[in-house]
Design a protein around this motif. Sequence first.
Motif, PDB file in Angstrom:
ATOM      1  N   VAL A   1      64.764 -12.969  -0.988  1.00  0.00           N
ATOM      2  CA  VAL A   1      65.516 -11.947  -1.708  1.00  0.00           C
ATOM      3  C   VAL A   1      67.008 -12.258  -1.662  1.00  0.00           C
ATOM      4  O   VAL A   1      67.704 -12.234  -2.685  1.00  0.00           O
ATOM      5  CB  VAL A   1      65.235 -10.548  -1.120  1.00  0.00           C
ATOM      6  CG1 VAL A   1      66.257  -9.530  -1.624  1.00  0.00           C
ATOM      7  CG2 VAL A   1      63.822 -10.093  -1.472  1.00  0.00           C
TER       8      VAL A   1
ATOM      9  N   TRP B   1      62.465 -11.610   2.890  1.00  0.00           N
ATOM     10  CA  TRP B   1      63.839 -11.112   2.793  1.00  0.00           C
ATOM     11  C   TRP B   1      64.836 -12.260   2.644  1.00  0.00           C
ATOM     12  O   TRP B   1      65.862 -12.118   1.977  1.00  0.00           O
ATOM     13  CB  TRP B   1      64.187 -10.264   4.018  1.00  0.00           C
ATOM     14  CG  TRP B   1      63.586  -8.893   3.939  1.00  0.00           C
ATOM     15  CD1 TRP B   1      62.587  -8.391   4.705  1.00  0.00           C
ATOM     16  CD2 TRP B   1      63.940  -7.852   3.021  1.00  0.00           C
ATOM     17  NE1 TRP B   1      62.284  -7.107   4.326  1.00  0.00           N
ATOM     18  CE2 TRP B   1      63.105  -6.750   3.298  1.00  0.00           C
ATOM     19  CE3 TRP B   1      64.866  -7.748   1.995  1.00  0.00           C
ATOM     20  CZ2 TRP B   1      63.177  -5.559   2.581  1.00  0.00           C
ATOM     21  CZ3 TRP B   1      64.948  -6.567   1.274  1.00  0.00           C
ATOM     22  CH2 TRP B   1      64.111  -5.488   1.575  1.00  0.00           C
TER      23      TRP B   1
ATOM     24  N   VAL C   1      63.606 -10.015  -7.679  1.00  0.00           N
ATOM     25  CA  VAL C   1      63.484  -9.077  -6.560  1.00  0.00           C
ATOM     26  C   VAL C   1      62.668  -7.855  -6.991  1.00  0.00           C
ATOM     27  O   VAL C   1      61.783  -7.394  -6.256  1.00  0.00           O
ATOM     28  CB  VAL C   1      64.874  -8.643  -6.053  1.00  0.00           C
ATOM     29  CG1 VAL C   1      64.736  -7.558  -4.991  1.00  0.00           C
ATOM     30  CG2 VAL C   1      65.639  -9.837  -5.493  1.00  0.00           C
TER      31      VAL C   1
ATOM     32  N   ALA D   1      66.332  -2.806  -0.391  1.00  0.00           N
ATOM     33  CA  ALA D   1      66.498  -3.729  -1.507  1.00  0.00           C
ATOM     34  C   ALA D   1      67.500  -3.180  -2.521  1.00  0.00           C
ATOM     35  O   ALA D   1      68.305  -3.933  -3.080  1.00  0.00           O
ATOM     36  CB  ALA D   1      65.145  -3.970  -2.177  1.00  0.00           C
TER      37      ALA D   1
ATOM     38  N   TRP E   1      67.886 -15.237  -3.905  1.00  0.00           N
ATOM     39  CA  TRP E   1      67.880 -14.927  -5.336  1.00  0.00           C
ATOM     40  C   TRP E   1      69.145 -14.169  -5.748  1.00  0.00           C
ATOM     41  O   TRP E   1      69.677 -14.384  -6.826  1.00  0.00           O
ATOM     42  CB  TRP E   1      66.651 -14.106  -5.697  1.00  0.00           C
ATOM     43  CG  TRP E   1      65.348 -14.822  -5.469  1.00  0.00           C
ATOM     44  CD1 TRP E   1      65.161 -16.180  -5.420  1.00  0.00           C
ATOM     45  CD2 TRP E   1      64.073 -14.224  -5.243  1.00  0.00           C
ATOM     46  NE1 TRP E   1      63.838 -16.452  -5.178  1.00  0.00           N
ATOM     47  CE2 TRP E   1      63.148 -15.288  -5.065  1.00  0.00           C
ATOM     48  CE3 TRP E   1      63.612 -12.919  -5.171  1.00  0.00           C
ATOM     49  CZ2 TRP E   1      61.793 -15.054  -4.831  1.00  0.00           C
ATOM     50  CZ3 TRP E   1      62.274 -12.687  -4.942  1.00  0.00           C
ATOM     51  CH2 TRP E   1      61.370 -13.746  -4.775  1.00  0.00           C
TER      52      TRP E   1
END
Length: 292
Positions: A14, A11, A30, A158, A17
């Motif tokens: 993520v 995470w 992702v 997400a 990014w």
Amino acid sequence: MRAGVLSGEDWKAVAGWLLDEDLDAGVTRVLGLLGNRHGADRAWVVRYDAAFTFLWNTHEWVAPGILPQLAEVQGIPVEAILWIHEGLHREGRVIVPDVNAMPRRARGLQAELQRQGIRSLLSLPVFRDGKLAFQIGYDAVRETRVWPEAQVLEYEDAANLIARALWHRGSGNGTSFPSADRENRTIHLRSGGGSVAVPVSKIIWIEASGDYTIVHSKGRQRYTERRTVRDWEGLLPREEFLRIHRGAIVRAAAIQRLDRSGGKWRLTLAPDGPELPVGRAYHASVRLRLGF
């Protein structure tokens, strides 16, 4: 964070990014991370315009050997996928375990998913001010599947992070859609054992033929589709096409002549088009469109 298959380090990656200067590349990374972990064949982001009339596929990740669809899902009328919207508003998600078993009222959408080779589908909504702003989802192409609840919940997390990053950059304001130029928009139609991209600008008229429709385009080309006339009415831009009968839709600009003699209305299409009957229930709409 809910329990799932991603670690805390995942995470953190993520988040990094999505904070990177190249946000588009970050979003795709992702999608790839989640798609790989969750066994998807495609992972994608779809964005709506501000008027909630059209949608665009803005980001996509595909597994090795899977055909991308990013260029195909551009400028699609919202009406064409109303069945999904109903489920997103009602359930907060749409899960299709088997595309071949979709209900009859979703037949037009089913045909499009089958064209893309999709066997199972997961779609999650992201709302802003009570309206759908994004869909984020998975396709299963190689085999049917149902994603476990833990994976669905993780993908929801997400999805919200991705949407938040895109909104922060200004990608969600619905003001610019350069890839969806109406002049260049295409629709994939059946041709032989495959399909062919036909510009919407080349479609002249569509007629019902049993459970199918026949699409007539410039150059006297004909394509048989497993879509109803009603499906086409939602798919084609309303400012360009006009329904004249329960079994026919025509390009308004192609109408060359209207004959109202004997109380039976008939349209002639150009160039060298046929003469088509106008249903009584459609007289008013034809009159308004032709301005008399």
